[in-house]
Write a protein that holds these residues in place. Structure first.
Motif, short mmCIF file in Angstrom:
data_model
loop_
_atom_site.label_atom_id
_atom_site.label_comp_id
_atom_site.label_asym_id
_atom_site.label_seq_id
_atom_site.Cartn_x
_atom_site.Cartn_y
_atom_site.Cartn_z
N ALA A 65 37.14 56.20 40.22
CA ALA A 65 37.32 54.75 40.30
C ALA A 65 38.30 54.27 39.23
O ALA A 65 39.15 53.42 39.50
CB ALA A 65 35.98 54.04 40.16
N GLU A 66 38.20 54.83 38.04
CA GLU A 66 39.12 54.46 36.96
C GLU A 66 40.55 54.87 37.32
O GLU A 66 41.50 54.12 37.11
CB GLU A 66 38.69 55.14 35.66
CG GLU A 66 39.53 54.76 34.48
CD GLU A 66 39.03 55.42 33.20
OE1 GLU A 66 39.89 55.77 32.37
OE2 GLU A 66 37.81 55.59 33.04
N TYR A 67 40.71 56.05 37.88
CA TYR A 67 42.03 56.53 38.28
C TYR A 67 42.65 55.65 39.37
O TYR A 67 43.84 55.37 39.36
CB TYR A 67 41.93 57.98 38.77
CG TYR A 67 43.23 58.50 39.33
CD1 TYR A 67 44.26 58.89 38.48
CD2 TYR A 67 43.42 58.60 40.70
CE1 TYR A 67 45.46 59.36 38.99
CE2 TYR A 67 44.62 59.06 41.21
CZ TYR A 67 45.64 59.44 40.35
OH TYR A 67 46.83 59.90 40.86
N LEU A 68 41.83 55.20 40.30
CA LEU A 68 42.32 54.43 41.45
C LEU A 68 42.66 52.98 41.11
O LEU A 68 43.34 52.32 41.88
CB LEU A 68 41.27 54.43 42.56
CG LEU A 68 41.01 55.78 43.21
CD1 LEU A 68 39.80 55.68 44.12
CD2 LEU A 68 42.22 56.26 43.97
N GLU A 69 42.18 52.52 39.97
CA GLU A 69 42.33 51.11 39.61
C GLU A 69 43.81 50.67 39.70
O GLU A 69 44.69 51.28 39.12
CB GLU A 69 41.81 50.89 38.20
CG GLU A 69 41.68 49.44 37.83
CD GLU A 69 41.00 49.26 36.48
OE1 GLU A 69 41.30 48.28 35.82
OE2 GLU A 69 40.20 50.13 36.11
N ASN A 70 44.04 49.62 40.49
CA ASN A 70 45.36 49.00 40.66
C ASN A 70 46.42 49.95 41.23
O ASN A 70 47.60 49.80 40.94
CB ASN A 70 45.85 48.40 39.34
CG ASN A 70 44.91 47.34 38.82
OD1 ASN A 70 44.43 46.51 39.58
ND2 ASN A 70 44.63 47.40 37.54
N LYS A 71 46.00 50.92 42.01
CA LYS A 71 46.95 51.83 42.64
C LYS A 71 46.93 51.63 44.15
O LYS A 71 45.88 51.34 44.73
CB LYS A 71 46.63 53.27 42.28
CG LYS A 71 46.85 53.57 40.80
CD LYS A 71 46.82 55.04 40.53
CE LYS A 71 47.19 55.34 39.11
NZ LYS A 71 46.11 55.21 38.16
N PRO A 72 48.07 51.78 44.81
CA PRO A 72 48.16 51.55 46.26
C PRO A 72 47.74 52.77 47.07
O PRO A 72 48.51 53.32 47.84
CB PRO A 72 49.65 51.25 46.44
CG PRO A 72 50.31 52.12 45.42
CD PRO A 72 49.38 52.10 44.23
N PHE A 73 46.51 53.20 46.89
CA PHE A 73 46.03 54.40 47.56
C PHE A 73 45.03 54.07 48.65
O PHE A 73 44.32 53.07 48.57
CB PHE A 73 45.35 55.36 46.57
CG PHE A 73 46.26 55.92 45.52
CD1 PHE A 73 47.59 56.15 45.76
CD2 PHE A 73 45.75 56.24 44.28
CE1 PHE A 73 48.42 56.68 44.78
CE2 PHE A 73 46.56 56.77 43.29
CZ PHE A 73 47.90 56.99 43.54
N SER A 74 44.97 54.94 49.62
CA SER A 74 43.88 54.98 50.58
C SER A 74 43.10 56.26 50.30
O SER A 74 43.65 57.22 49.75
CB SER A 74 44.39 55.01 52.02
OG SER A 74 45.02 53.81 52.35
N ILE A 75 41.83 56.27 50.67
CA ILE A 75 40.99 57.44 50.42
C ILE A 75 40.32 57.87 51.72
O ILE A 75 39.80 57.03 52.46
CB ILE A 75 39.88 57.12 49.39
CG1 ILE A 75 40.47 56.53 48.12
CG2 ILE A 75 39.08 58.37 49.07
CD1 ILE A 75 39.42 55.97 47.19
N LEU A 76 40.35 59.15 51.98
CA LEU A 76 39.60 59.74 53.08
C LEU A 76 38.44 60.49 52.46
O LEU A 76 38.64 61.38 51.63
CB LEU A 76 40.48 60.70 53.88
CG LEU A 76 39.78 61.52 54.95
CD1 LEU A 76 39.14 60.62 56.00
CD2 LEU A 76 40.72 62.50 55.58
#
Length: 108
Positions: free
Chosen positions: A18-29
């Protein structure tokens, strides 16, 4: 285990994610998996609950990006189930991070 409740070890790893994903334009499968105990239908439902549990936790940490969940049941084992240890390795949740900025769309 026939559970989809996150244990403390999983929570630690999901907090890092969650910390890594913060404010990043990613989608997750997110994909859920089980061992071969129980019926195929039960395992499919359990694997979906496992994937959804991870999704719900990541969203509870403030991630608002696109998350796709898929349960595979017992259909994608990592190991041949010939021991308790190999069965436990097949009970898992995996995730794939997709950078939305790197996806190219072809127009005809």
């Amino acid at each position: 285990s026939k559970s989809w409740i996150l244990d403390q070890k999983s929570v630690v790893e999901l907090n890092r994610l969650a910390e890594y994903l913060e404010n990043k334009p990613f989608s997750i499968l997110i994909s859920g998996h089980t061992d071969t105990d129980s019926t195929s239908i039960y395992n499919l439902n359990l694997s979906e609950k496992r994937a959804n549990s991870v999704r719900d936790y990541i969203k509870s940490q403030g991630y608002n990006g696109n998350i796709i969940c898929k349960g595979y049941g017992e259909t994608k084992p990592l190991m041949i189930e010939d021991s308790k240890e190999s069965k436990s390795l097949n009970r898992r949740v995996e995730f794939c991070i997709i950078d939305n900025n790197s996806i190219e769309i072809e127009n005809d």
